[in-house]
Design a protein around this motif. Structure first.
Motif, PDB file in Angstrom:
ATOM      1  N   LEU A  77      70.789 -48.619 -11.985  1.00 26.24           N
ATOM      2  CA  LEU A  77      71.311 -48.050 -10.738  1.00 26.24           C
ATOM      3  C   LEU A  77      71.078 -46.543 -10.679  1.00 26.24           C
ATOM      4  O   LEU A  77      70.768 -45.997  -9.616  1.00 26.24           O
ATOM      5  N   ALA A  78      71.213 -45.876 -11.822  1.00 28.05           N
ATOM      6  CA  ALA A  78      70.961 -44.435 -11.868  1.00 28.05           C
ATOM      7  C   ALA A  78      69.500 -44.145 -11.536  1.00 28.05           C
ATOM      8  O   ALA A  78      69.210 -43.239 -10.750  1.00 28.05           O
ATOM      9  N   ILE A  79      68.584 -44.921 -12.094  1.00 28.47           N
ATOM     10  CA  ILE A  79      67.156 -44.711 -11.830  1.00 28.47           C
ATOM     11  C   ILE A  79      66.840 -44.941 -10.365  1.00 28.47           C
ATOM     12  O   ILE A  79      66.129 -44.148  -9.745  1.00 28.47           O
ATOM     13  N   ALA A  80      67.372 -45.991  -9.786  1.00 28.73           N
ATOM     14  CA  ALA A  80      67.145 -46.251  -8.357  1.00 28.73           C
ATOM     15  C   ALA A  80      67.641 -45.075  -7.515  1.00 28.73           C
ATOM     16  O   ALA A  80      66.959 -44.640  -6.577  1.00 28.73           O
ATOM     17  N   TYR A  81      68.796 -44.540  -7.855  1.00 25.88           N
ATOM     18  CA  TYR A  81      69.346 -43.388  -7.139  1.00 25.88           C
ATOM     19  C   TYR A  81      68.463 -42.156  -7.327  1.00 25.88           C
ATOM     20  O   TYR A  81      68.158 -41.442  -6.368  1.00 25.88           O
ATOM     21  N   LEU A  82      68.010 -41.907  -8.558  1.00 27.13           N
ATOM     22  CA  LEU A  82      67.228 -40.708  -8.852  1.00 27.13           C
ATOM     23  C   LEU A  82      65.835 -40.743  -8.232  1.00 27.13           C
ATOM     24  O   LEU A  82      65.308 -39.698  -7.841  1.00 27.13           O
ATOM     25  N   VAL A  83      65.232 -41.913  -8.123  1.00 28.45           N
ATOM     26  CA  VAL A  83      63.931 -42.021  -7.447  1.00 28.45           C
ATOM     27  C   VAL A  83      64.086 -41.564  -5.994  1.00 28.45           C
ATOM     28  O   VAL A  83      63.237 -40.847  -5.463  1.00 28.45           O
ATOM     29  N   ALA A  84      65.178 -41.952  -5.374  1.00 27.46           N
ATOM     30  CA  ALA A  84      65.419 -41.605  -3.964  1.00 27.46           C
ATOM     31  C   ALA A  84      65.974 -40.193  -3.783  1.00 27.46           C
ATOM     32  O   ALA A  84      65.795 -39.582  -2.731  1.00 27.46           O
ATOM     33  N   HIS A  85      66.635 -39.667  -4.808  1.00 22.15           N
ATOM     34  CA  HIS A  85      67.301 -38.352  -4.713  1.00 22.15           C
ATOM     35  C   HIS A  85      66.928 -37.520  -5.938  1.00 22.15           C
ATOM     36  O   HIS A  85      67.751 -37.313  -6.843  1.00 22.15           O
ATOM     37  N   THR A  86      65.692 -37.014  -5.945  1.00 22.16           N
ATOM     38  CA  THR A  86      65.193 -36.284  -7.124  1.00 22.16           C
ATOM     39  C   THR A  86      65.995 -35.028  -7.430  1.00 22.16           C
ATOM     40  O   THR A  86      65.992 -34.562  -8.568  1.00 22.16           O
ATOM     41  N   SER A  87      66.691 -34.488  -6.451  1.00 22.67           N
ATOM     42  CA  SER A  87      67.510 -33.291  -6.694  1.00 22.67           C
ATOM     43  C   SER A  87      68.659 -33.580  -7.655  1.00 22.67           C
ATOM     44  O   SER A  87      69.260 -32.654  -8.193  1.00 22.67           O
TER      45      SER A  87
END
Length: 115
Positions: A77-87
């Protein structure tokens, strides 16, 4: 060596300045412009732990509701979030010889790892 981050981040600037002062050659990867893959994030999470790679101190994370923050409770879930929100990726992340070696900026750790 590759430094991953965004150019207007003060921590990334400090790390780049330190590398230049120590005559360490590096390539800069701006993940706001170039993006980042789930595979690369997975490598970093395996090296440092997903809870380290996810920057919970930044504005991007703080903009999320408490409920949304609580839902991001594992690496996938963290990776999915980080791909979409690189900041929301902790910065900078440094790779040496294609291996993730440092996250964030700490002079002592940089000296120990890179000098």
């Amino acid at each position: 060596m590759i430094v991953y981050g965004i150019p207007n981040c003060n921590t990334v600037k400090k790390a780049q300045d330190w590398l230049k002062e120590n005559n360490i050659v590096f390539e800069f990867h701006d993940f706001k412009k170039k993006g980042i893959t789930a595979e690369k994030l997975n490598e970093w999470c395996n090296a440092f732990g997903w809870e380290t790679v996810l920057n919970r101190k930044g504005l991007t994370w703080k903009k999320l509701s408490k409920e949304a923050q609580l839902e991001i409770n594992n690496q996938a879930l963290a990776i999915a979030y980080l791909v979409a929100h690189t900041s929301a990726i902790k910065r900078p992340i440094i790779e040496k010889n294609n291996t993730p070696v440092l996250v964030g900026f700490d002079v002592a750790k940089y000296e120990q790892t890179l000098l």
